[in-house]
Enzyme design. Structure first.
Site: not given
Length: 419
Positions: A49-50, A112-114, A191-192
C-alpha cells in the site's frame, strides 16, 4: 514450516524508500511467481500500500536472510539501504503483526478500516497466483475473523478522525435523518468529495454542489446525482440548505452574515448547520451570532477529532488484548499440527523398521530355522533399531553439556517414571 513477515512502513521508512520497495500491479504477479519457485519458500502473500510493503511467507528453517536477499534483488536496492528500515517477525510475532495490521492497530490513522480490505485484496491476489499454501490459508482466514471480532467487540472504528468524516458525523448528530436533509457543498475538491461520499453512504440524496469551475462540479455531481450551481448563485439556493459544508481555496469569505440572515428568514428560522472546513474561512465568523445558525469551523472539528483519537486509543487497548489472545491461540494450533506431522513420521519410521525385520524373520522361518531363535533375534533387532535414535540423542545431550535437553529426552522416554 515457519511463518515469517518482513517489511517496511510509514513508521520505519521515508516515502522515497517506500516507493522503491512497492509492488505495483505490473510487478506483483512476477514477484509472487518468483517466491513460489524459491527453494526456501512454501507460500507467500505480498501486501503493498502507500504506507507499507510487507511479505508474509511460510518458509523452511533458516530462510529469513534468503527472503531479505530476494526482496533486495527484486527491487535492485542494496541491503545497506534496505536493512535499516526493515522489520522482521517470525512465528507468533509474525501472526500478531498481521492481525494488528488488519485491525488497523498499526495504521497511520489508528483503527482505519480500509487496511482490512487491502489485506483481503493481497490475499486474493496471492491465491490467483497459487502462492498461498495451507498454513497461510489458515492464517489469513483466522486474521479476517479476528478483525471482525475486534470491530464487533470494540468501538475502535466508530469515532471520526478525518475532517470530512467529522463533518458528516456532526451533521448526523444535529439532524435526525440525513435522508430528509438538503446539503449545500461549497467547493469540489478532494475534501468535499470525501464529504459527499460519507453523506451518500449515510442516506443523503439531496445535494447541491457550488463551485467556481462548473466542469469540476459536474464531475462530482454525476457521482451523487447532485445539482450544480455557481458560487454566484449561492444566495438564490442557500435557503434550501439544511446543512452547508464549505471547503474552497478562496482568500475571502464566500458566505456572509447578511446572506445567511436572509436565507434564515426565507426558511422561517428553521435551523441551519454550517460547517466551514476552509482555511482561510469561507463563512464569516459573525454568522455564528445568528439565532438558528450553527457554525462550526475546522478548529471545532479538530477538537472533536482529537477527542475521538483519544477514545480510539482507549478502544485499542481492548483490541490489542484480543490480538494477543488470538495470535497465541493460533500459534498453539500451528504447533499442534507440527506435532501431528512429527508423530506421523515417527510412527511411519517404526512401521518400516518392523516390516523390514518381520520380512527377514519370516524368510528365516520358511528356510527351516528354529522358531524360538528367530523370535529372539527379531525382538533383539527390533529393540536395538527402535532405541538407536533416542540413545544417540541422550549421548549427544550428555557430551555437549545440555542438562535441560537431557531432562526433556528422559521425560519423553518415560525414564523417570520407571524409578
Amino acid at each position: 514450516m515457519s511463518l515469517l513477515a518482513i517489511g517496511i512502513n510509514h513508521h520505519t521508512a521515508s516515502v522515497d524508500l517506500r516507493e522503491k520497495v512497492a509492488f505495483g500491479p505490473d510487478k506483483l504477479a512476477n514477484a509472487l511467481q518468483q517466491l513460489s519457485q524459491h527453494e526456501a519458500v512454501n507460500g507467500s502473500v505480498i501486501l503493498s500500500t502507500c504506507n507499507r510493503t510487507e511479505v508474509y511467507c511460510d518458509v523452511k528453517s533458516g530462510a529469513r536472510s534468503k527472503v531479505i536477499d530476494w526482496l533486495s534483488q527484486f527491487h535492485q536496492i542494496g541491503l545497506e539501504e534496505l536493512k535499516p528500515s526493515l522489520y522482521v517477525y517470525e512465528e507468533q510475532a509474525a501472526i500478531r503483526h498481521l492481525m494488528r495490521v488488519s485491525c488497523g492497530l498499526d495504521s497511520l490513522v489508528l483503527g482505519e478500516p480500509q487496511i482490512l480490505g487491502q489485506v483481503k485484496q493481497a490475499y486474493s491476489d496471492s491465491r490467483e497466483q497459487q502462492a498461498v499454501d495451507a498454513s497461510l490459508e489458515k492464517l489469513f482466514q483466522k486474521t479476517f475473523s479476528v478483525a471482525k471480532r475486534v470491530r464487533t467487540e470494540t468501538d475502535i472504528g466508530g469515532n471520526a478522525v478525518s475532517v470530512a468524516y467529522a463533518a458528516c458525523t456532526l451533521a448526523k448528530h444535529i439532524f435526525e435523518s440525513l435522508e430528509k436533509s438538503t446539503v449545500l457543498l461549497v467547493g469540489a475538491g478532494e475534501t468535499i468529495e470525501l464529504v459527499a461520499k460519507h453523506l451518500h453512504a449515510n442516506g443523503c440524496s439531496k445535494m447541491i454542489v457550488a463551485n467556481r469551475t462548473r466542469e469540476r462540479a459536474l464531475t462530482l455531481a454525476e457521482q451523487f446525482d447532485a445539482q450544480v450551481i455557481s458560487l454566484q448563485e449561492i444566495p438564490n439556493h442557500l435557503a434550501k440548505a439544511d446543512i452547508v459544508i464549505s471547503s474552497t481555496a478562496s482568500p475571502l469569505p464566500i458566505i456572509g452574515k447578511g446572506m445567511v440572515e436572509t436565507a434564515l428568514k426565507q426558511r422561517r428560522h428553521q435551523p441551519m448547520l454550517l460547517v466551514d472546513i476552509a482555511v482561510p474561512r469561507d463563512v464569516e465568523a459573525q454568522v455564528g451570532d445568528l439565532n438558528d445558525a450553527y457554525l462550526y469551523t475546522v478548529d471545532d472539528l479538530q477538537s472533536i477529532i482529537d477527542s475521538n483519537i483519544e477514545q480510539r486509543k482507549v478502544e485499542a487497548i481492548q483490541a490489542e488484548a484480543i490480538v494477543a489472545e488470538e495470535s497465541a491461540a493460533f500459534m498453539s494450533w500451528l504447533r499442534s499440527l507440527q506435532a501431528v506431522d512429527s508423530i506421523r513420521e515417527y510412527r511411519q519410521s517404526a512401521n518400516e523398521i518392523r516390516e523390514d525385520l518381520l520380512s527377514k524373520a519370516l524368510l528365516s522361518l520358511e528356510s527351516g530355522s528354529d522358531p524360538e531363535k528367530v523370535l529372539r533375534e527379531l525382538s533383539n533387532r527390533l529393540t536395538n533399531k527402535l532405541i538407536h535414535a533416542p540413545t544417540r540423542a541422550l549421548q549427544l545431550a550428555a557430551e555437549q553439556g545440555e542438562p535441560a535437553k537431557l531432562t526433556v529426552i528422559r521425560q519423553s522416554l518415560g525414564l523417570d517414571e520407571l524409578k
